[in-house]
Write a protein that holds these residues in place. Structure first.
Motif, PDB file in Angstrom:
ATOM      1  N   PRO A 110       0.813  -1.232   0.000  1.00  0.00           N
ATOM      2  CA  PRO A 110       0.000   0.000   0.000  1.00  0.00           C
ATOM      3  C   PRO A 110       0.841   1.275   0.000  1.00  0.00           C
ATOM      4  O   PRO A 110       0.449   2.277  -0.608  1.00  0.00           O
ATOM      5  CB  PRO A 110      -0.812  -0.116   1.304  1.00  0.00           C
ATOM      6  N   LEU A 111       2.009   1.240   0.669  1.00  0.00           N
ATOM      7  CA  LEU A 111       2.883   2.419   0.717  1.00  0.00           C
ATOM      8  C   LEU A 111       3.408   2.770  -0.672  1.00  0.00           C
ATOM      9  O   LEU A 111       3.373   3.930  -1.099  1.00  0.00           O
ATOM     10  CB  LEU A 111       4.047   2.168   1.672  1.00  0.00           C
ATOM     11  N   ILE A 112       3.887   1.758  -1.393  1.00  0.00           N
ATOM     12  CA  ILE A 112       4.422   1.986  -2.751  1.00  0.00           C
ATOM     13  C   ILE A 112       3.316   2.484  -3.679  1.00  0.00           C
ATOM     14  O   ILE A 112       3.500   3.448  -4.437  1.00  0.00           O
ATOM     15  CB  ILE A 112       5.054   0.687  -3.299  1.00  0.00           C
ATOM     16  N   ILE A 113       2.141   1.842  -3.608  1.00  0.00           N
ATOM     17  CA  ILE A 113       1.022   2.240  -4.465  1.00  0.00           C
ATOM     18  C   ILE A 113       0.609   3.681  -4.171  1.00  0.00           C
ATOM     19  O   ILE A 113       0.360   4.476  -5.090  1.00  0.00           O
ATOM     20  CB  ILE A 113      -0.168   1.276  -4.274  1.00  0.00           C
ATOM     21  N   TYR A 114       0.556   4.041  -2.875  1.00  0.00           N
ATOM     22  CA  TYR A 114       0.162   5.401  -2.495  1.00  0.00           C
ATOM     23  C   TYR A 114       1.122   6.439  -3.061  1.00  0.00           C
ATOM     24  O   TYR A 114       0.698   7.430  -3.660  1.00  0.00           O
ATOM     25  CB  TYR A 114       0.080   5.521  -0.970  1.00  0.00           C
ATOM     26  N   HIS A 115       2.432   6.214  -2.888  1.00  0.00           N
ATOM     27  CA  HIS A 115       3.405   7.206  -3.344  1.00  0.00           C
ATOM     28  C   HIS A 115       3.444   7.306  -4.876  1.00  0.00           C
ATOM     29  O   HIS A 115       3.629   8.398  -5.421  1.00  0.00           O
ATOM     30  CB  HIS A 115       4.784   6.890  -2.774  1.00  0.00           C
ATOM     31  N   LEU A 116       3.250   6.162  -5.558  1.00  0.00           N
ATOM     32  CA  LEU A 116       3.198   6.208  -7.022  1.00  0.00           C
ATOM     33  C   LEU A 116       1.979   6.989  -7.502  1.00  0.00           C
ATOM     34  O   LEU A 116       2.069   7.823  -8.417  1.00  0.00           O
ATOM     35  CB  LEU A 116       3.181   4.789  -7.595  1.00  0.00           C
ATOM     36  N   LYS A 117       0.829   6.728  -6.876  1.00  0.00           N
ATOM     37  CA  LYS A 117      -0.390   7.445  -7.255  1.00  0.00           C
ATOM     38  C   LYS A 117      -0.262   8.931  -6.965  1.00  0.00           C
ATOM     39  O   LYS A 117      -0.670   9.773  -7.763  1.00  0.00           O
ATOM     40  CB  LYS A 117      -1.600   6.868  -6.497  1.00  0.00           C
ATOM     41  N   ARG A 118       0.290   9.256  -5.788  1.00  0.00           N
ATOM     42  CA  ARG A 118       0.398  10.670  -5.409  1.00  0.00           C
ATOM     43  C   ARG A 118       1.328  11.433  -6.354  1.00  0.00           C
ATOM     44  O   ARG A 118       1.056  12.579  -6.710  1.00  0.00           O
ATOM     45  CB  ARG A 118       0.894  10.789  -3.970  1.00  0.00           C
ATOM     46  N   LYS A 119       2.398  10.765  -6.759  1.00  0.00           N
ATOM     47  CA  LYS A 119       3.388  11.441  -7.608  1.00  0.00           C
ATOM     48  C   LYS A 119       2.900  11.598  -9.048  1.00  0.00           C
ATOM     49  O   LYS A 119       3.093  12.650  -9.676  1.00  0.00           O
ATOM     50  CB  LYS A 119       4.709  10.676  -7.588  1.00  0.00           C
ATOM     51  N   TYR A 120       2.247  10.543  -9.583  1.00  0.00           N
ATOM     52  CA  TYR A 120       1.951  10.540 -11.018  1.00  0.00           C
ATOM     53  C   TYR A 120       0.465  10.687 -11.362  1.00  0.00           C
ATOM     54  O   TYR A 120       0.133  11.053 -12.491  1.00  0.00           O
ATOM     55  CB  TYR A 120       2.471   9.251 -11.650  1.00  0.00           C
ATOM     56  N   LEU A 121      -0.452  10.389 -10.421  1.00  0.00           N
ATOM     57  CA  LEU A 121      -1.865  10.363 -10.764  1.00  0.00           C
ATOM     58  C   LEU A 121      -2.719  11.365 -10.004  1.00  0.00           C
ATOM     59  O   LEU A 121      -3.616  11.980 -10.568  1.00  0.00           O
ATOM     60  CB  LEU A 121      -2.432   8.943 -10.544  1.00  0.00           C
ATOM     61  N   CYS A 122      -2.464  11.527  -8.708  1.00  0.00           N
ATOM     62  CA  CYS A 122      -3.347  12.333  -7.861  1.00  0.00           C
ATOM     63  C   CYS A 122      -3.033  13.821  -7.984  1.00  0.00           C
ATOM     64  O   CYS A 122      -1.873  14.226  -7.854  1.00  0.00           O
ATOM     65  CB  CYS A 122      -3.228  11.906  -6.402  1.00  0.00           C
ATOM     66  N   LYS A 123      -4.088  14.601  -8.177  1.00  0.00           N
ATOM     67  CA  LYS A 123      -3.937  16.055  -8.256  1.00  0.00           C
ATOM     68  C   LYS A 123      -4.793  16.759  -7.208  1.00  0.00           C
ATOM     69  O   LYS A 123      -4.357  17.717  -6.583  1.00  0.00           O
ATOM     70  CB  LYS A 123      -4.318  16.552  -9.654  1.00  0.00           C
ATOM     71  N   SER A 124      -6.017  16.295  -6.998  1.00  0.00           N
ATOM     72  CA  SER A 124      -6.917  16.925  -6.031  1.00  0.00           C
ATOM     73  C   SER A 124      -6.806  16.238  -4.669  1.00  0.00           C
ATOM     74  O   SER A 124      -6.299  15.119  -4.555  1.00  0.00           O
ATOM     75  CB  SER A 124      -8.360  16.850  -6.530  1.00  0.00           C
ATOM     76  N   GLU A 125      -7.320  16.927  -3.636  1.00  0.00           N
ATOM     77  CA  GLU A 125      -7.300  16.358  -2.278  1.00  0.00           C
ATOM     78  C   GLU A 125      -8.136  15.085  -2.210  1.00  0.00           C
ATOM     79  O   GLU A 125      -7.783  14.145  -1.501  1.00  0.00           O
ATOM     80  CB  GLU A 125      -7.826  17.393  -1.277  1.00  0.00           C
ATOM     81  N   ALA A 126      -9.255  15.053  -2.932  1.00  0.00           N
ATOM     82  CA  ALA A 126     -10.116  13.870  -2.928  1.00  0.00           C
ATOM     83  C   ALA A 126      -9.388  12.661  -3.519  1.00  0.00           C
ATOM     84  O   ALA A 126      -9.511  11.534  -3.019  1.00  0.00           O
ATOM     85  CB  ALA A 126     -11.391  14.140  -3.724  1.00  0.00           C
ATOM     86  N   GLU A 127      -8.609  12.885  -4.574  1.00  0.00           N
ATOM     87  CA  GLU A 127      -7.848  11.787  -5.192  1.00  0.00           C
ATOM     88  C   GLU A 127      -6.750  11.293  -4.254  1.00  0.00           C
ATOM     89  O   GLU A 127      -6.495  10.088  -4.173  1.00  0.00           O
ATOM     90  CB  GLU A 127      -7.242  12.257  -6.515  1.00  0.00           C
ATOM     91  N   ILE A 128      -6.122  12.218  -3.541  1.00  0.00           N
ATOM     92  CA  ILE A 128      -5.064  11.820  -2.594  1.00  0.00           C
ATOM     93  C   ILE A 128      -5.663  10.985  -1.468  1.00  0.00           C
ATOM     94  O   ILE A 128      -5.109   9.944  -1.085  1.00  0.00           O
ATOM     95  CB  ILE A 128      -4.344  13.066  -2.031  1.00  0.00           C
ATOM     96  N   LYS A 129      -6.820  11.413  -0.940  1.00  0.00           N
ATOM     97  CA  LYS A 129      -7.464  10.645   0.132  1.00  0.00           C
ATOM     98  C   LYS A 129      -7.886   9.262  -0.346  1.00  0.00           C
ATOM     99  O   LYS A 129      -7.739   8.266   0.359  1.00  0.00           O
ATOM    100  CB  LYS A 129      -8.681  11.411   0.660  1.00  0.00           C
ATOM    101  N   GLU A 130      -8.392   9.207  -1.564  1.00  0.00           N
ATOM    102  CA  GLU A 130      -8.792   7.921  -2.138  1.00  0.00           C
ATOM    103  C   GLU A 130      -7.595   6.993  -2.292  1.00  0.00           C
ATOM    104  O   GLU A 130      -7.713   5.770  -2.157  1.00  0.00           O
ATOM    105  CB  GLU A 130      -9.455   8.160  -3.496  1.00  0.00           C
ATOM    106  N   ALA A 131      -6.415   7.564  -2.538  1.00  0.00           N
ATOM    107  CA  ALA A 131      -5.204   6.760  -2.727  1.00  0.00           C
ATOM    108  C   ALA A 131      -4.734   6.125  -1.430  1.00  0.00           C
ATOM    109  O   ALA A 131      -4.176   5.024  -1.435  1.00  0.00           O
ATOM    110  CB  ALA A 131      -4.089   7.626  -3.316  1.00  0.00           C
TER     111      ALA A 131
END
Length: 729
Positions: free
Chosen positions: A528-549
């Motif tokens: 989950p840690l690796i997936i979260y950081h990958l999503k945050r760096k390359y996919l997530c832009k809004s606060e809602a997307e970050i929370k979902e990650a």
């Protein structure tokens, strides 16, 4: 598997666990990782690190888990999680009390006999592990030493009876205390009514429901909500919410570009074609803003159509008294069983709206069809699992794939393959099943999410027992003793029984791999840690997307509980045959209790609350494992030609069945329904019935733009209402 391979597997698994635990101790102190390791605390507004300090003892999490109380678990993760820890504690107690007697008594008795040497002389092509000398495989047939194993079989059974009885009483008290809470819970004021009869001419569905329940409960009936077919409105609502997320993402990208570049920034664009890969290129903010306006109009129109024209034959009925709601949920309202079926209402977040319309006999047919499908799944999955368990043994690989001999004959590779290959193949294969079982359970027509999880959990338990425990045992024996069976087909039962101690080595490694590597990964949360950081760096832009990650989800009872049940089944069935497995079982459940305690307090967020309704299912599965253990021991003693055991062990399965019957009669009804003495406890505040009612309105039918009065007018065709004044109990 020889003894050196077993030790290699055990040692390697332990090293992996230590490395993962050290990684957790280091990574969990990093501020950027707090949402991965402490999401439950963050969502509740608490400091991620207790005391607010990140510079602390790396083993502090153990102290915090051990010092936490049952009430702490309930406060952070709910009653269901507390009940799960009662299960872990009970199983741990069973294994510890069993091991205290079995290990010092049975191991010396087995180790000082010579059954293995005798079998090695009389059996051609037989191989025996050093661990077999510590099991019943080393006891000679008809030996008087078997009396000790017979007594041990009784000891384990009575330990289980005693601890399960205590646990059932404790969980019953937990459930009662939670339901007696003075806090207002919407589901305690509502009932679910299904199988409504056809409405008479000139009468609406809401008038039918209102008049029926008003006549039976004139003082406490509050209001009813007719269930509608929300398929189309849900689809539009999903599209609308998706466009809102995309708009928020586009605005976040634009705001970020203004910070990095010029004051005007770069407006994001997208293509309108398939998956955004083709079509006209448009300004994302303008495009999604227009799309939202268009969908909003379509959405509001569909809401009106749904409420007026798509009413179903079911409803939620609300009462001003939770005693009345509890009474209604357990009462027979109509003479015909397929009319006016009233049950307790699920939590608002648990309701599966699409299943509420399914009629009584259709639900029964679906249920039996699903049972047949699950039976066939178990039966035919046994073929590939049996094949995998047999194929992935090193000896069979060398026979079937001769070109691998130069590779697998190297000592280092041979040791690793023998240690891990069959277990890893089995674990990966099992990971493919849960989604299918959850889908099948939902297809039965079950109205609540927690009930679907319980149903899927039961199916998964039977699957794992038949395919893993029985399948591996039968598969390994059939492939390794195929020639002996061909020469003497009548010897198959004897060969299967005598192979049990030998299969203990496989299960020892399987259990060790599960608790060291499995719980190491659980604690470290590396994936989950690796997936979260990958999503945050390359996919997530809004606060809602970050929370979902980073949102962790719940403990996942649908797969976790059956996995634990498989472990207790394996350890129980081998506890007397090969007592050396007991310490591994103790480690599995002790580590599970410790690590999952930490996860429950800090990581996982419960997705529902059923107030311990999983416990009767857990109890039933443990009794099932106990019966399998008793029948296994009965058969093994017969194979060992210890004929005294048959009349002496025969009462054990009967006593287990009686124990199950007594527990079910004494405790189960309080889990099936809410007792009236529990529901009659006073609330600390007057219940706000309008809030209770609105909590059940599906998101796709609610309107945030309207006030209460306007919303009531919009829903008058689907939501019946009576006087809203008066005092509430």
């Amino acid at each position: 598997m020889d003894f050196s391979s077993f030790l290699t597997s055990l040692g390697t698994s332990f090293i992996i666990f230590v490395v993962l635990m050290l990684l957790f101790a280091w990574l969990s102190t990093k501020e950027g990782n707090a949402v991965v390791y402490y999401p439950n605390r963050i969502l509740k507004g608490l400091e991620p690190w207790e005391g607010g300090s990140r510079t602390r003892n790396p083993l502090a999490w153990m102290r915090e888990a051990l010092s936490s109380t049952e009430q702490d678990v309930i406060n952070m993760s709910g009653v269901d999680t507390a009940v799960y820890f009662v299960f872990l504690s009970t199983v741990l107690g069973i294994l510890v009390l069993s091991g205290v007697v079995l290990l010092p008594v049975l191991l010396p008795i087995a180790a000082t006999d010579h059954g293995v040497k005798k079998d090695a002389k009389t059996t051609s092509n037989a191989t025996f592990s050093d661990l077999d000398k510590l099991s019943m495989a080393n006891i000679q047939e008809k030996s008087s030493r078997l009396w000790a194993f017979l007594v041990a079989t009784y000891w384990v059974s009575f330990v289980i009876y005693f601890l399960l009885w205590k646990a059932y009483k404790h969980v019953s008290a937990l459930r009662a205390n939670a339901l007696m809470s003075p806090e207002v819970k919407p589901e305690q004021f509502a009932v679910l009514v299904r199988d409504l009869p056809d409405v008479t001419q000139g009468q609406t569905r809401k008038e039918q429901v209102d008049s029926y329940f008003k006549s039976i409960y004139p003082e406490t009936f509050y209001r009813s909500m007719v269930v509608t077919n929300n398929k189309e409105v849900d689809k539009i609502w999903g599209e609308l919410e998706g466009c809102k997320k995309k708009l928020a993402r586009a605005e976040a990208i634009y705001a970020e570009s203004m910070k990095k570049g010029s004051s005007e920034g770069t407006r994001p664009t997208n293509k309108t074609g398939f998956l955004g890969l083709c079509g006209k290129k448009v300004d994302s903010i303008e495009y999604y803003s227009e799309k939202i306006k268009e969908l909003t109009q379509k959405f509001e129109a569909e809401q009106k159509v749904t409420l007026r024209e798509k009413q179903q034959g079911s409803a939620l009925v609300f009462f001003t008294s939770r005693v009345t709601a509890a009474l209604a949920a357990q009462s027979l309202h109509a003479q015909m069983v397929d009319k006016w079926t009233v049950t307790e209402a699920p939590e608002p977040r648990q309701v599966i709206w699409s299943n509420l319309k399914i009629k009584f006999f259709e639900r029964m047919i679906r249920q039996y069809l699903i049972y047949i499908v699950v039976f066939l799944t178990i039966l035919f999955f046994m073929i590939p699992i049996t094949f995998i368990s047999a194929l992935t043994t090193l000896r069979n690989l060398r026979k079937l794939l001769p070109f691998l001999k130069p590779v697998v004959d190297q000592d280092a590779i041979k040791t690793v393959l023998e240690a891990y290959l069959p277990q890893l193949a089995l674990i990966i294969f099992l990971a493919l099943l849960p989604k299918l079982l959850l889908f099948l359970s939902k297809t039965e027509g079950i109205p609540s999410g927690s009930h679907v999880v319980r149903a899927a959990s039961g199916k998964y338990f039977y699957f794992t027992v038949f395919n893993v425990f029985i399948g591996v045992t039968i598969g390994g024996t059939l492939f390794s003793r195929l020639k002996a069976i061909q020469k003497n087909p009548n010897s198959i039962v004897s060969l299967l029984a005598k192979s049990l101690p030998g299969n203990a080595t496989f299960f020892l490694t399987f259990v060790a791999l599960k608790f060291f590597v499995g719980y190491g990964l659980e604690l470290s949360r590396i994936v989950p840690l690796i997936i979260y950081h990958l999503k945050r760096k390359y996919l997530c832009k809004s606060e809602a997307e970050i929370k979902e990650a980073w949102f962790p989800g719940d403990l996942g009872y649908a797969t976790r509980v059956p996995g634990d049940m498989l472990m207790i089944t394996i350890v129980l069935c081998y506890s007397v045959i090969a007592p050396v497995i007991i310490p591994f079982g103790v480690l599995y459940f002790a580590l599970g209790w410790l690590i999952l305690r930490n996860q429950a307090l800090k990581v996982y967020v419960p997705s529902y609350e059923s107030y311990g309704r999983m416990w009767p299912h857990m109890h039933t599965r443990i009794i099932g494992a106990l019966l399998l253990y008793q029948v296994t021991m009965l058969g093994y003693f017969v194979v060992m030609k210890f004929y005294y055991a048959t009349p002496l062990l025969f009462p054990l399965p009967i006593s287990s069945a009686i124990f199950f019957f007594v527990c079910r009669k004494k405790f189960y009804n309080a889990f099936r329904h809410t007792a009236l003495e529990v529901a009659s406890q006073e609330l600390k505040e007057t219940s706000h019935m309008e809030q209770i009612f609105k909590s059940y309105i599906p998101p796709s039918l609610s309107s945030q733009k309207q006030d209460e009065k306007q919303e009531d007018e919009q829903y008058e065709d689907a939501l019946s209402q009576v006087s809203r004044t008066g005092s509430f109990v």
